[in-house]
Motif scaffolding. Sequence first.
Motif, PDB file in Angstrom:
ATOM      1  N   TRP A   1     -30.402  12.119  11.777  1.00 11.53           N
ATOM      2  CA  TRP A   1     -31.800  11.837  12.116  1.00 11.53           C
ATOM      3  C   TRP A   1     -32.173  12.572  13.406  1.00 11.53           C
ATOM      4  CZ3 TRP A   1     -35.813   9.834   9.685  1.00 11.53           C
ATOM      5  CH2 TRP A   1     -36.912   9.375  10.412  1.00 11.53           C
TER       6      TRP A   1
ATOM      7  N   GLY B   1     -34.645   3.974   4.786  1.00  8.01           N
ATOM      8  CA  GLY B   1     -35.869   3.237   5.112  1.00  8.01           C
ATOM      9  C   GLY B   1     -35.769   2.478   6.422  1.00  8.01           C
ATOM     10  N   SER B   2     -34.615   2.576   7.111  1.00 11.75           N
ATOM     11  CA  SER B   2     -34.519   1.856   8.381  1.00 11.75           C
ATOM     12  C   SER B   2     -35.168   2.641   9.527  1.00 11.75           C
ATOM     13  CB  SER B   2     -33.062   1.538   8.714  1.00 11.75           C
ATOM     14  OG  SER B   2     -32.300   2.717   8.668  1.00 11.75           O
ATOM     15  N   LEU B   3     -35.565   3.872   9.235  1.00  9.78           N
ATOM     16  CA  LEU B   3     -36.215   4.679  10.279  1.00  9.78           C
ATOM     17  C   LEU B   3     -37.596   5.113   9.790  1.00  9.78           C
ATOM     18  CD1 LEU B   3     -32.956   6.491  11.083  1.00  9.78           C
ATOM     19  CD2 LEU B   3     -34.377   5.540  12.893  1.00  9.78           C
ATOM     20  N   ASP B   4     -38.516   5.210  10.725  1.00 10.23           N
ATOM     21  CA  ASP B   4     -39.897   5.531  10.396  1.00 10.23           C
ATOM     22  C   ASP B   4     -40.052   7.047  10.235  1.00 10.23           C
ATOM     23  OD1 ASP B   4     -42.568   6.010  10.344  1.00 10.23           O
ATOM     24  OD2 ASP B   4     -43.039   4.922  12.192  1.00 10.23           O
TER      25      ASP B   4
ATOM     26  N   GLU C   1     -42.454   8.840  10.279  1.00  6.20           N
ATOM     27  CA  GLU C   1     -43.440   9.414  11.216  1.00  6.20           C
ATOM     28  C   GLU C   1     -42.770   9.806  12.538  1.00  6.20           C
ATOM     29  OE1 GLU C   1     -47.351   8.514  11.217  1.00  6.20           O
ATOM     30  OE2 GLU C   1     -46.853   9.116   9.164  1.00  6.20           O
ATOM     31  N   GLN C   2     -41.600   9.188  12.807  1.00  3.01           N
ATOM     32  CA  GLN C   2     -40.961   9.371  14.113  1.00  3.01           C
ATOM     33  C   GLN C   2     -39.898  10.473  14.109  1.00  3.01           C
ATOM     34  OE1 GLN C   2     -41.887   7.463  16.757  1.00  3.01           O
ATOM     35  NE2 GLN C   2     -43.386   6.490  15.429  1.00  3.01           N
TER      36      GLN C   2
END
Length: 306
Positions: free
Chosen positions: A204, A269-272, A274-275
């Motif tokens: 990520w 899905g644990s991270l956005d 958009e970020q």
Amino acid sequence: MLQQTTVAAVIPYFETFTRRWPDVAALATADEGEVMAAWAGLGYYARARNLIACAKTVAKSGGVFPDTEDALRALPGLGAYTAAAIAAIAFGRRAVVVDANVERVVARLFAIDEPLPKGKGAIREATDRLTPDSGAGDFAQAMMDLGSGICTSRNPRCLLCPLAQHCIGRASGKAELYPVKAAKKPRPERSGTAFWIERDGAVWLVRRSSKGMLGGMMALPDDGWTARVDGGGQPPIAGQWELAGRVEHVFTHFSLTLSLAIQKEVALGSLDPEQGQWWPLERLDEAGMPTLFAKAARLALARDES
Ligand code: SF4
């Protein structure tokens, strides 16, 4: 590119850069993320952001650079030295050009003993008195060459110097003491944490805010360290974090110890989205991360191999 950076380090970047964006118009319309990625590893990333901003400003005014020192100084990223050097060398204007080499020659020539950075004013005034009305660009380049080849920081070659007869620093027998520098303040030490979050062969990555340290660069998420404060240690997601080690990095104004915390196979899905984005590990070197985060990534990957 050459600000604070050696010619040898710059050459490969310069060649790649000018191949990809051969003129102001190309750079003005370039994808900023790609430009930042092409700069990755060269450091002082504000230069890349300023270069883009400068290209956009020049492109807006018809793609032609202004030819006066004041107008050049108003362009993003151009300081007093660069504006004066371009005005004198490219446009034949009378401008007072003072880089570190000129500073050293003039401080020695007149034995200016006011410590830098305060002494810069006196050095500039003395350089102004020497600068001719015509040929200021040639004069500036001659002084720069004199500083880099003859009046070197250590062991100036005074016997070869065309200014030897006039040089007060040489006459004093203490030329090497000039320019006098104020005692350095100790470099502050900061600490922070970067987070390596991996799943399905990807890590990520986030794009750092365009303002602040390493602005606009792709990076691992971190805990908000800056030049002034340590990171808060807060990870971007909950879960089991494992400490993989630390990397040391020295910036101009501080040094940083960056801990690397690792979490793998996190839930989708644990991270956005958009970020940040999932970046394939096999193409990680194309992400254009700055050296600090590239070092942290190497640490994480080396751990996998061992
Ligand atoms: S005489 Fe020596 S100290 Fe003076 S400007 Fe020349 S090289 Fe520098």
